[in-house]
Design an enzyme around this catalytic site. Structure first.
Site, short mmCIF file in Angstrom:
data_model
loop_
_atom_site.label_atom_id
_atom_site.label_comp_id
_atom_site.label_asym_id
_atom_site.label_seq_id
_atom_site.Cartn_x
_atom_site.Cartn_y
_atom_site.Cartn_z
N ASP A 160 -58.16 -13.60 26.12
CA ASP A 160 -56.88 -14.28 26.30
C ASP A 160 -57.17 -15.71 26.70
O ASP A 160 -57.79 -15.96 27.74
CB ASP A 160 -56.03 -13.58 27.38
CG ASP A 160 -54.68 -14.24 27.56
OD1 ASP A 160 -53.76 -13.91 26.81
OD2 ASP A 160 -54.57 -15.11 28.45
N GLU B 269 -55.76 -13.60 20.28
CA GLU B 269 -54.36 -13.77 19.90
C GLU B 269 -54.24 -14.71 18.70
O GLU B 269 -54.95 -15.70 18.61
CB GLU B 269 -53.56 -14.34 21.08
CG GLU B 269 -53.43 -13.39 22.25
CD GLU B 269 -52.65 -14.01 23.39
OE1 GLU B 269 -51.68 -13.39 23.87
OE2 GLU B 269 -53.01 -15.12 23.81
N ASP C 192 -53.66 -13.07 33.05
CA ASP C 192 -54.53 -13.34 31.90
C ASP C 192 -55.43 -12.15 31.59
O ASP C 192 -55.69 -11.83 30.42
CB ASP C 192 -55.37 -14.59 32.15
CG ASP C 192 -54.52 -15.85 32.24
OD1 ASP C 192 -53.43 -15.86 31.63
OD2 ASP C 192 -54.93 -16.81 32.92
#
Length: 409
Positions: free
Chosen positions: A189, A273, A369
């Site tokens: 992340d 992501e 996170d």
């Protein structure tokens, strides 16, 4: 055991050491390519204005190039390498393709001093033993040989930046596909406070290369603003600013190379992501009719996002994972930091602050996170288990079945 090989394209960049005459020729070559690009773009705009159904045609413009050289006012175009001018038209063709594919804005006219470069598709010779390279219409030229160039030379690009000349050599070679050196999987992340948070609990601090040089850069920009535009002192001040920008970019890229190399060497599956950085860093200024909100705060956030280099981080991870036989999955980022990894409850109230996660359903607490990284990895495992790796997904790197079996073991 693999019984096939794969083609690997790789680029190497070096600083050139030309003498005075070669520098003057390279400036003329770059200027000729810029002139041809602008002239072709203007001609194409005129054709499109008269008939909107006309599309860009490289063949038509390539046939016009000899006619332009026959013009007495443009006879100086003959001094430049013909293939370099043709490659400029290829670049314009690619710009049009990207525009109609909605990947880029409409092509713009080039300005002197911005991205001065030209490309040789063939005719170049590389003598690594003596640290020199042969370029058409320039002859042999020495370069700062810092590493060995592997493979067959396919094309060479000459670029002028910060009062220096650089050469980028693209090569092609066959390599044997390999299994990843590790069998572990990890979710990542990315953020601003923490550059990257791993699903195993570790994290990487950001380098913030632009932020470190921001005050110094602003000082030099103020000095340049007080100079007479396009004067010699103005050019010197501009060169100093360009050098600062180059140092910022090089520090960021070097840091990302070290991080991505470590990640690709230690993991066989990496889940990240699928962030749309362009949309995330879009200005909130608005227009004269509808003013934006919190423009200053959003501007600072945009600057911090772009300072991290998320796009370059993903680009490096993609090819390094492919080279080492691993898999990179880019997954939808929706609710990754709002979903509880224990009870799978999704709520915006789960994220109390930017850094704290506390599930309102089961009370699970952790760093936000880290929770996002855990959920990203879980989505990646779910995608692999369901066998939903489509060939049309450009963000998923397909690898042999042995890799998937090793991950499942």
């Amino acid at each position: 055991v693999y019984n096939y090989s794969m083609q690997r394209l790789q680029a190497y960049q070096f600083e050139l050491m030309p003498h005075g005459q070669q520098q003057r020729k390279m400036r003329r070559f770059a200027g000729a390519c810029r002139f041809v690009f602008n002239k072709a773009l203007a001609w194409q705009k005129e054709q499109y204005a008269s008939d909107p159904t006309i599309r860009f045609s490289y063949t038509v413009l390539a046939n016009l190039l000899p006619l332009w050289k026959q013009d007495p006012n443009l006879a100086w175009l003959k001094e430049s390498p013909s293939q370099a001018l043709q490659q400029t038209l290829k670049d314009l063709e690619r710009a049009y393709i990207n525009f109609f594919s909605q990947r880029a804005n409409f092509p713009r006219f080039k300005k002197k001093g911005q991205s001065d470069s030209y490309r040789y598709p063939q005719g170049c010779k590389l003598d690594q033993r003596n640290s020199r390279i042969f370029l058409p219409k320039l002859g042999w030229m020495r370069y700062r040989n810092s590493r060995e160039v592997l493979g067959e030379v396919k094309n060479v690009t000459v670029t002028h930046s910060c009062a220096k000349w650089f050469v980028s050599i693209q090569t092609e070679r066959e390599v044997e596909p390999s299994l990843p050196p590790a069998t572990t999987a990890i979710g990542i992340d990315v953020g601003v406070v923490r550059f990257a948070t791993m699903s195993d609990g570790s994290h990487i601090e950001p380098i913030n290369s632009f932020k470190k040089h921001q005050e110094r850069l602003a000082r030099y920009q103020r000095r340049m603003s007080r100079k007479v535009k396009f004067s010699n002192n103005w050019q010197k001040a501009k060169t100093k600013i360009q050098r600062i920008h180059r140092a910022i970019a090089h520090a960021r890229k070097d840091y990302l190379h070290k991080i991505t190399t470590t990640i690709s060497q230690n993991h066989a599956l990496v889940c990240i992501e699928d962030l749309q950085v362009r949309n995330m860093s879009r200005s909130s200024k608005g227009n004269s009719e509808e003013h934006g909100k919190m423009v200053k705060q959003k501007s600072g956030l945009n600057r911090a996002i772009l300072d991290q280099g998320w796009g370059e981080f993903r680009r490096q991870l993609e090819y390094k994972m492919t080279w080492r036989g691993g898999i990179l999955l880019a997954l939808p980022p929706h609710n990754t930091s709002r979903t509880c990894p224990c009870c799978s409850h999704v709520s915006k109230d789960n994220r109390k602050t930017q850094a704290k996660f506390e599930c309102v359903e089961c009370g699970y607490e952790n760093n936000a996170d880290l929770v996002g990284a855990i959920n990203i990895l879980e989505r990646g495992h779910r995608l692999l288990a369901c066998g939903e790796l489509g060939q049309s997904d450009h963000s998923v790197k397909q690898e042999p079945a042995e890799v998937t079996q090793a991950l499942a073991a």
